[in-house]
Design a protein around this motif. Structure first.
Motif, mmCIF file in Angstrom:
data_model
loop_
_atom_site.group_PDB
_atom_site.id
_atom_site.type_symbol
_atom_site.label_atom_id
_atom_site.label_comp_id
_atom_site.label_asym_id
_atom_site.label_seq_id
_atom_site.Cartn_x
_atom_site.Cartn_y
_atom_site.Cartn_z
ATOM 1 N N ASP A 71 -6.428 9.249 1.290
ATOM 2 C CA ASP A 71 -5.232 9.569 2.060
ATOM 3 C C ASP A 71 -4.163 8.513 1.751
ATOM 4 N N VAL A 72 -2.976 8.957 1.360
ATOM 5 C CA VAL A 72 -1.903 8.045 0.966
ATOM 6 C C VAL A 72 -1.537 7.097 2.102
ATOM 7 N N VAL A 73 -1.381 7.628 3.321
ATOM 8 C CA VAL A 73 -0.976 6.798 4.456
ATOM 9 C C VAL A 73 -2.040 5.740 4.767
ATOM 10 N N ASP A 74 -3.316 6.145 4.740
ATOM 11 C CA ASP A 74 -4.394 5.191 4.995
ATOM 12 C C ASP A 74 -4.409 4.084 3.943
ATOM 13 N N GLN A 75 -4.210 4.481 2.685
ATOM 14 C CA GLN A 75 -4.241 3.497 1.599
ATOM 15 C C GLN A 75 -3.085 2.508 1.702
ATOM 16 N N LEU A 76 -1.873 3.011 1.946
ATOM 17 C CA LEU A 76 -0.721 2.121 2.065
ATOM 18 C C LEU A 76 -0.846 1.217 3.292
ATOM 19 N N SER A 77 -1.371 1.758 4.385
ATOM 20 C CA SER A 77 -1.558 0.965 5.606
ATOM 21 C C SER A 77 -2.568 -0.155 5.379
ATOM 22 N N GLU A 78 -3.593 0.136 4.589
ATOM 23 C CA GLU A 78 -4.615 -0.883 4.286
ATOM 24 C C GLU A 78 -4.013 -2.029 3.482
ATOM 25 N N ILE A 79 -3.152 -1.696 2.518
ATOM 26 C CA ILE A 79 -2.478 -2.743 1.732
ATOM 27 C C ILE A 79 -1.585 -3.575 2.648
ATOM 28 N N CYS A 80 -0.908 -2.913 3.595
ATOM 29 C CA CYS A 80 -0.053 -3.631 4.545
ATOM 30 C C CYS A 80 -0.855 -4.645 5.362
ATOM 31 N N ASP A 81 -2.046 -4.232 5.801
ATOM 32 C CA ASP A 81 -2.910 -5.144 6.563
ATOM 33 C C ASP A 81 -3.254 -6.381 5.738
ATOM 34 N N GLN A 82 -3.506 -6.184 4.466
ATOM 35 C CA GLN A 82 -3.875 -7.301 3.589
ATOM 36 C C GLN A 82 -2.700 -8.241 3.339
ATOM 37 N N MET A 83 -1.475 -7.670 3.326
ATOM 38 C CA MET A 83 -0.292 -8.455 2.972
ATOM 39 C C MET A 83 0.517 -8.924 4.181
ATOM 40 N N GLY A 84 0.056 -8.592 5.391
ATOM 41 C CA GLY A 84 0.789 -8.982 6.581
ATOM 42 C C GLY A 84 2.098 -8.239 6.745
ATOM 43 N N THR A 85 2.117 -7.010 6.284
ATOM 44 C CA THR A 85 3.324 -6.185 6.355
ATOM 45 C C THR A 85 3.297 -5.318 7.615
ATOM 46 N N ARG A 86 4.418 -5.240 8.284
ATOM 47 C CA ARG A 86 4.550 -4.402 9.484
ATOM 48 C C ARG A 86 4.709 -2.930 9.077
ATOM 49 N N VAL A 87 3.983 -2.043 9.762
ATOM 50 C CA VAL A 87 4.051 -0.607 9.489
ATOM 51 C C VAL A 87 4.621 0.105 10.717
ATOM 52 N N GLU A 88 5.598 0.982 10.491
ATOM 53 C CA GLU A 88 6.173 1.765 11.578
ATOM 54 C C GLU A 88 6.186 3.242 11.175
ATOM 55 N N PHE A 89 5.768 4.098 12.109
ATOM 56 C CA PHE A 89 5.781 5.539 11.863
ATOM 57 C C PHE A 89 7.014 6.133 12.537
ATOM 58 N N ILE A 90 7.723 6.977 11.786
ATOM 59 C CA ILE A 90 9.016 7.494 12.217
ATOM 60 C C ILE A 90 8.933 9.001 12.453
ATOM 61 N N SER A 91 9.393 9.436 13.618
ATOM 62 C CA SER A 91 9.397 10.855 13.982
ATOM 63 C C SER A 91 10.451 11.613 13.182
ATOM 64 N N THR A 92 10.253 12.922 13.027
ATOM 65 C CA THR A 92 11.264 13.778 12.388
ATOM 66 C C THR A 92 12.137 14.474 13.438
#
Length: 414
Positions: A368-389
């Protein structure tokens, strides 16, 4: 009770979408809702009774599948405990096509407490109680008006919806011949008062229909002095009158004035998820049009910047559904990674033949693209925000930028 993170909300919504797409051939899919205060022993006893009742089902296949699903749930309950919000089991023989079924079980720990025990058997899973938990409860009344027209709406969660549109019979400032200026002005003031009263009655009706424990207050927009005249005239129902939060200048008083009012009241609504998400998207757009180079979009560019630790905030659309597949040639060393959109129930796309040797290509990995990108964010200390449409900038994120953008810590040139 801990509040869900934006990622947890996304995963919960995605899980419900998957369950919504599953169908049984008969009434073979079981949904079991267990409240936190329900004793497991009582649940098992009731399931044994349902198992016995299922022996009366005429179709042998349906009977076997229903009893098998009940057995599966009872075996899981034997060693389980009920979490603080309760637990939901979805089990049954799911139709997978080609005249085949597959016994599947999905367990959901809801974000809010389950109130009522429920055993439900049907050709689809019973999701209504969980879908209700996705709905935002916090609601604001919206009113935009001038002396010509008025629009009444509600802001619920991140959604703005218009409910009533009113137009006035207030005459213009030019009087007809034969009327004294004083008489004309008196008639005009009466017409304005009557229009304000109609507005107050219509708006009160809409706002009082909202569950008052979820009703946060009323925002009034329009030109001066119209909105001030209306607000000081006590035209709302007395219960609504007490909940006016503020008056704001807006240019439009038709339906397009409602989002303008929400934007104008940004400081008053700064803790609302909608305003937080709007500010993040506005920050991205500012970086995008500037020469800072600190904005990037498109999955490949975002991924490259994530891997080198350059992303400060990753913005992902709540409605993004995509998988990343790795295909390899069965004969040579050819390998390719591609991403594609998917919906629950979609099958894998055809892989085709190797461009190097012509042999068959096979999918060796799917994530899953979102799961994979979120996992990289966790490793790099990057903040993740989900945006409504549910608002303009959020819709642009999905439709114009592919659902993934990033605000960078520094310009990488990628």
């Amino acid at each position: 009770m801990a509040e869900q993170s934006s990622h947890q909300k996304y995963e919960f919504k995605k899980k419900l979408e998957s369950l919504r797409g599953k169908k049984g051939r008969g009434t073979e899919l079981i949904s079991l809702y267990i409240p936190p205060d329900k004793q497991i022993s009582d649940v098992v006893s009731q399931l044994r009774n349902e198992h016995s009742q299922a022996s009366n089902i005429k179709s042998k296949l349906t009977k076997t599948n229903v009893q098998g699903a009940i057995d599966s749930i009872m075996s899981r309950l034997r060693y389980g405990t009920v979490p603080e919000n309760g637990i939901v089991y979805f089990t049954g023989a799911v139709d997978v096509g080609a005249n085949k079924t597959n016994m599947e079980t999905t367990i959901v720990e809801p974000p809010q407490p389950i109130i009522t025990y429920r055993y439900h058997c049907d050709s689809s899973f019973f999701l209504t109680p969980l879908e209700e938990m996705l709905k935002e409860a916090k609601t604001y009344g919206l009113l935009v008006l001038d002396r010509r027209e008025a629009t009444v709406g509600l802001l619920t969660g991140k959604q703005i919806e218009a409910f009533r549109k009113l137009t006035s019979t207030v005459p213009g400032k030019q009087r007809k011949g034969g009327q004294s200026a004083h008489r004309f002005q008196q008639l005009r003031l009466i017409a304005i008062h009557d229009f304000y009263k109609r507005i107050g009655d219509a708006a009160s009706e809409v706002f009082l229909a909202v569950d008052q424990k979820d009703f946060e207050g009323v925002l009034i927009g329009g030109p001066s002095p119209t909105k001030e005249e209306f607000e000081s005239g006590n035209f709302f129902h007395h219960e609504i009158e007490k909940k006016v939060l503020g008056l704001f200048d807006v240019a439009y008083t038709d339906e397009s004035g409602l989002p303008e009012l929400v934007n104008a009241a940004g400081e008053r609504l700064e803790d609302l998820d909608l305003m937080v998400e709007k500010k993040l998207m506005q920050q991205f757009f500012r970086e995008l049009v500037s020469d800072s180079g600190k904005a990037t979009y498109g999955e490949d560019n975002v991924r490259e910047n994530l891997i080198i630790g350059a992303v400060d905030i990753l913005l992902i659309s709540e409605d993004l559904r995509a998988v990343r597949e790795t295909v390899k040639c069965i004969s040579c060393d050819y390998e390719q990674k591609t991403s594609r959109e998917f919906k629950p129930g979609d099958s894998s796309s055809p892989t085709g033949n190797c461009p190097k040797c012509g042999s068959y290509l096979e999918i060796t990995e799917k994530v899953d693209v979102v799961d994979q990108l979120s996992e990289i964010c966790d490793q790099m200390g990057t903040r993740v925000e989900f945006i409504s449409t549910d608002f303009e900038e959020g819709s642009q994120l999905l439709k114009a930028f592919g659902g993934v953008v990033a605000i960078l810590r520094f310009n990488t040139g990628i």
